[in-house]
Design a protein around this motif. Sequence first.
Motif, PDB file in Angstrom:
ATOM      1  N   ASP A 155       0.825  -1.211   0.000  1.00 47.85           N
ATOM      2  CA  ASP A 155       0.000   0.000   0.000  1.00 47.85           C
ATOM      3  C   ASP A 155       0.861   1.264   0.000  1.00 47.85           C
ATOM      4  OD1 ASP A 155      -2.049  -1.753   0.124  1.00 47.85           O
ATOM      5  OD2 ASP A 155      -2.854  -1.092   2.041  1.00 47.85           O
ATOM      6  N   ILE A 156       1.897   1.255   0.834  1.00 48.25           N
ATOM      7  CA  ILE A 156       2.786   2.424   0.928  1.00 48.25           C
ATOM      8  C   ILE A 156       3.510   2.637  -0.391  1.00 48.25           C
ATOM      9  CG2 ILE A 156       4.808   3.369   2.093  1.00 48.25           C
ATOM     10  CD1 ILE A 156       3.937   1.816   4.597  1.00 48.25           C
ATOM     11  N   THR A 157       3.962   1.554  -1.001  1.00 47.31           N
ATOM     12  CA  THR A 157       4.666   1.653  -2.278  1.00 47.31           C
ATOM     13  C   THR A 157       3.765   2.223  -3.357  1.00 47.31           C
ATOM     14  OG1 THR A 157       6.053  -0.259  -1.701  1.00 47.31           O
ATOM     15  CG2 THR A 157       5.938   0.366  -4.027  1.00 47.31           C
ATOM     16  N   HIS A 180     -10.460  12.863 -10.193  1.00 49.27           N
ATOM     17  CA  HIS A 180     -10.208  11.632  -9.429  1.00 49.27           C
ATOM     18  C   HIS A 180      -9.841  11.943  -7.978  1.00 49.27           C
ATOM     19  CE1 HIS A 180     -10.628   8.637 -12.565  1.00 49.27           C
ATOM     20  NE2 HIS A 180      -9.904   9.383 -13.378  1.00 49.27           N
ATOM     21  N   PHE A 181      -9.081  13.014  -7.758  1.00 48.67           N
ATOM     22  CA  PHE A 181      -8.785  13.416  -6.380  1.00 48.67           C
ATOM     23  C   PHE A 181     -10.054  13.794  -5.639  1.00 48.67           C
ATOM     24  CE2 PHE A 181      -8.612  17.460  -4.024  1.00 48.67           C
ATOM     25  CZ  PHE A 181      -8.149  16.976  -2.812  1.00 48.67           C
ATOM     26  N   ASP A 182     -10.897  14.591  -6.277  1.00 48.18           N
ATOM     27  CA  ASP A 182     -12.128  15.042  -5.633  1.00 48.18           C
ATOM     28  C   ASP A 182     -13.038  13.855  -5.291  1.00 48.18           C
ATOM     29  OD1 ASP A 182     -13.982  17.301  -4.889  1.00 48.18           O
ATOM     30  OD2 ASP A 182     -15.207  16.341  -6.418  1.00 48.18           O
ATOM     31  N   SER A 223      -9.699   4.477   0.320  1.00 50.23           N
ATOM     32  CA  SER A 223      -8.492   4.057   1.033  1.00 50.23           C
ATOM     33  C   SER A 223      -7.968   2.767   0.420  1.00 50.23           C
ATOM     34  CB  SER A 223      -8.777   3.852   2.527  1.00 50.23           C
ATOM     35  OG  SER A 223      -9.742   2.828   2.717  1.00 50.23           O
ATOM     36  N   THR A 224      -6.746   2.391   0.807  1.00 55.57           N
ATOM     37  CA  THR A 224      -6.137   1.164   0.298  1.00 55.57           C
ATOM     38  C   THR A 224      -6.770  -0.058   0.964  1.00 55.57           C
ATOM     39  OG1 THR A 224      -4.378   1.271   1.968  1.00 55.57           O
ATOM     40  CG2 THR A 224      -3.968   2.344  -0.148  1.00 55.57           C
ATOM     41  N   MET A 225      -6.497  -1.221   0.386  1.00 61.63           N
ATOM     42  CA  MET A 225      -7.153  -2.443   0.848  1.00 61.63           C
ATOM     43  C   MET A 225      -6.561  -2.993   2.146  1.00 61.63           C
ATOM     44  SD  MET A 225      -9.586  -3.083  -1.290  1.00 61.63           S
ATOM     45  CE  MET A 225      -9.939  -4.809  -0.930  1.00 61.63           C
ATOM     46  N   PRO A 233      -5.526   6.462   3.309  1.00 65.17           N
ATOM     47  CA  PRO A 233      -6.330   7.295   2.406  1.00 65.17           C
ATOM     48  C   PRO A 233      -5.569   7.532   1.104  1.00 65.17           C
ATOM     49  CG  PRO A 233      -5.417   8.617   4.191  1.00 65.17           C
ATOM     50  CD  PRO A 233      -5.118   7.183   4.537  1.00 65.17           C
ATOM     51  N   THR A 234      -6.268   7.470  -0.009  1.00 64.23           N
ATOM     52  CA  THR A 234      -5.615   7.607  -1.308  1.00 64.23           C
ATOM     53  C   THR A 234      -5.589   9.043  -1.830  1.00 64.23           C
ATOM     54  OG1 THR A 234      -7.691   7.148  -2.474  1.00 64.23           O
ATOM     55  CG2 THR A 234      -6.293   5.262  -1.940  1.00 64.23           C
ATOM     56  N   TRP A 235      -6.330   9.949  -1.184  1.00 66.19           N
ATOM     57  CA  TRP A 235      -6.407  11.309  -1.715  1.00 66.19           C
ATOM     58  C   TRP A 235      -5.079  12.057  -1.717  1.00 66.19           C
ATOM     59  CZ3 TRP A 235      -5.039  15.480   1.134  1.00 66.19           C
ATOM     60  CH2 TRP A 235      -5.085  15.371   2.529  1.00 66.19           C
TER      61      TRP A 235
END
Length: 214
Positions: free
Chosen positions: A66-68, A129-131, A139-141, A146-148
């Motif tokens: 996820d971090i990568t 996509h950000f919005d 968020s990641t699995m 959070p992916t924003w």
Amino acid sequence: MNTIDPGGRSVSERPVTYIRFDGWLAHVENAFNLFAAGAILALMLLAVLQVVGRLGFNTPVPGFIDITEQAMAIFAFAGIAYCQRVGGHIRMEIVLGRLSGRTLYICEMLGVILIAFTVALLIWGSWYHFDRSWTIGDSTMDIRLPTWPSKLMVPVALSLLFLRLCMQIYGYARLVVNPSREAYCVPMIEGVEEHAKHEIEEAFGDDVEEGGAR
């Protein structure tokens, strides 16, 4: 009486505001590029911890994938404006290398305008996509990152690139109007010898003198 600079141009002939804004923009680009380099270094160290932890202690870094995935947006986009400024992008110069003067500057300007138009579309799409990620709380699995933040990096970095492209459009436009003007803030095509000389100067700095090295 006008003061003459080393390049033979009077102060009144130099686009002072344009050069100052370029300097400010360059500082921001350098900071983004340094941020990208720091992200790469941090990710490398994290990968070492992942390998050591998994093989030596059977305790991998939680959420390493996820971090990568999120960090990739930083080092893929944060340095893109800096690369455009120094002319570091790979480009084909089979035709452009044979051109010179106003013809070359017109072709360069048209190419940059096309790129700027494409980047403007990408800014619009990436902001969308950000919005959406911000609104739905995406968020990641694995560890629910959070992916924003990573999605915000894309339109911000592209906006910085768009400013750089606008600067270069103006720079080439100046040369189209008067090809004898000194080029400011635009990458110029260099021969093999000139390119090698500049790389040596960047590597050794003041240690390089005309005709050899100290």
